[in-house]
Design a protein around this motif. Structure first.
Motif, PDB file in Angstrom:
ATOM      1  N   LYS A   1      14.196  43.459  44.989  1.00 50.71           N
ATOM      2  CA  LYS A   1      14.549  43.879  46.037  1.00 50.71           C
ATOM      3  C   LYS A   1      16.043  44.869  46.122  1.00 50.71           C
ATOM      4  CE  LYS A   1      14.535  42.039  50.740  1.00 50.71           C
ATOM      5  NZ  LYS A   1      13.291  42.487  51.182  1.00 50.71           N
TER       6      LYS A   1
ATOM      7  N   GLN B   1      14.907  48.394  45.360  1.00 48.82           N
ATOM      8  CA  GLN B   1      14.001  49.151  45.949  1.00 48.82           C
ATOM      9  C   GLN B   1      14.713  50.488  46.628  1.00 48.82           C
ATOM     10  OE1 GLN B   1      12.062  46.364  48.782  1.00 48.82           O
ATOM     11  NE2 GLN B   1      11.182  45.428  47.002  1.00 48.82           N
ATOM     12  N   PRO B   2      15.921  50.414  47.186  1.00 42.42           N
ATOM     13  CA  PRO B   2      16.550  51.558  47.539  1.00 42.42           C
ATOM     14  C   PRO B   2      16.949  52.845  46.768  1.00 42.42           C
ATOM     15  CG  PRO B   2      17.812  49.848  48.433  1.00 42.42           C
ATOM     16  CD  PRO B   2      16.800  49.157  47.378  1.00 42.42           C
TER      17      PRO B   2
ATOM     18  N   ASN C   1      10.694  56.988  47.043  1.00 41.72           N
ATOM     19  CA  ASN C   1       9.887  56.616  48.125  1.00 41.72           C
ATOM     20  C   ASN C   1       8.358  56.609  47.851  1.00 41.72           C
ATOM     21  OD1 ASN C   1      12.055  55.800  49.586  1.00 41.72           O
ATOM     22  ND2 ASN C   1      12.449  57.842  50.756  1.00 41.72           N
ATOM     23  N   ASN C   2       7.685  56.097  48.602  1.00 37.01           N
ATOM     24  CA  ASN C   2       6.186  56.162  48.626  1.00 37.01           C
ATOM     25  C   ASN C   2       5.569  57.300  49.156  1.00 37.01           C
ATOM     26  OD1 ASN C   2       5.889  55.520  51.126  1.00 37.01           O
ATOM     27  ND2 ASN C   2       5.080  53.436  50.915  1.00 37.01           N
TER      28      ASN C   2
ATOM     29  N   ARG D   1       4.369  57.912  51.999  1.00 34.45           N
ATOM     30  CA  ARG D   1       4.747  57.945  53.477  1.00 34.45           C
ATOM     31  C   ARG D   1       6.176  58.056  53.725  1.00 34.45           C
ATOM     32  NH1 ARG D   1       0.465  53.073  54.846  1.00 34.45           N
ATOM     33  NH2 ARG D   1      -1.330  54.229  54.627  1.00 34.45           N
ATOM     34  N   GLY D   2       6.871  58.092  52.556  1.00 32.90           N
ATOM     35  CA  GLY D   2       8.283  58.145  52.849  1.00 32.90           C
ATOM     36  C   GLY D   2       8.829  56.682  53.105  1.00 32.90           C
ATOM     37  N   LYS D   3       8.377  55.885  52.822  1.00 31.69           N
ATOM     38  CA  LYS D   3       8.976  54.363  52.958  1.00 31.69           C
ATOM     39  C   LYS D   3       9.440  53.673  51.514  1.00 31.69           C
ATOM     40  CE  LYS D   3       6.539  53.461  57.156  1.00 31.69           C
ATOM     41  NZ  LYS D   3       5.565  52.586  58.014  1.00 31.69           N
ATOM     42  N   LEU D   4      10.280  52.915  51.503  1.00 32.83           N
ATOM     43  CA  LEU D   4      10.805  52.090  50.371  1.00 32.83           C
ATOM     44  C   LEU D   4       9.550  51.576  49.844  1.00 32.83           C
ATOM     45  CD1 LEU D   4      13.876  50.226  51.525  1.00 32.83           C
ATOM     46  CD2 LEU D   4      13.825  52.270  50.207  1.00 32.83           C
ATOM     47  N   MET D   5       9.327  51.840  48.367  1.00 29.55           N
ATOM     48  CA  MET D   5       8.317  51.076  47.553  1.00 29.55           C
ATOM     49  C   MET D   5       8.700  49.755  47.368  1.00 29.55           C
ATOM     50  SD  MET D   5       7.538  54.187  44.740  1.00 29.55           S
ATOM     51  CE  MET D   5       6.904  52.800  43.623  1.00 29.55           C
ATOM     52  N   THR D   6       7.732  48.460  47.789  1.00 36.09           N
ATOM     53  CA  THR D   6       7.899  47.269  47.164  1.00 36.09           C
ATOM     54  C   THR D   6       7.278  47.031  46.067  1.00 36.09           C
ATOM     55  OG1 THR D   6       6.349  46.559  48.713  1.00 36.09           O
ATOM     56  CG2 THR D   6       8.641  46.546  49.554  1.00 36.09           C
TER      57      THR D   6
END
Length: 106
Positions: free
Chosen positions: A24, A27-28, A32-33, A35-40
């Motif tokens: 966690k 992650q920042p 990014n994935n 879709r432009g979101k953070l990858m978890t």
């Protein structure tokens, strides 16, 4: 055999993939994935149903993940160092969870 290799999974359709949770705190600092979101989770198809080929491709994908993780750690000020006494405690706890009994330093 695939079940014994960390982060190597076989999908219900028989394709192998590399899957690994991203810590966690990192992650920042990972890319990014799509879709432009953070990858978890670092998830990548190995594009094979052959186990021997999957093992070879696993090595390359694991190196890509480790390079991204090191880059993220450096952006946070360097890799997190675990003091030796805590490392021993973590190993003992891990062994106990897995049912392994060792000598004090064994």
């Amino acid at each position: 055999m695939a079940s014994k290799i960390s982060y190597l999974f076989r999908s219900p359709t028989g394709w192998f993939e590399y899957r690994r949770r991203i810590p966690k705190r990192l992650q920042p600092h990972f890319p990014n994935n799509r879709r432009g979101k953070l990858m978890t989770e670092w998830k990548q198809s190995l594009n094979t149903t052959n186990e021997a080929e999957a093992l070879r491709k696993w090595v390359a994908e694991n190196e890509r993940y480790m390079a991204a993780q090191l880059t993220a750690e450096i952006s946070l000020g360097g890799p997190q160092v675990i003091p030796p006494h805590r490392a021993v405690n973590r190993r003992v706890k891990w062994d106990l969870c897995r049912g392994v009994r060792r000598g004090h330093f064994g």
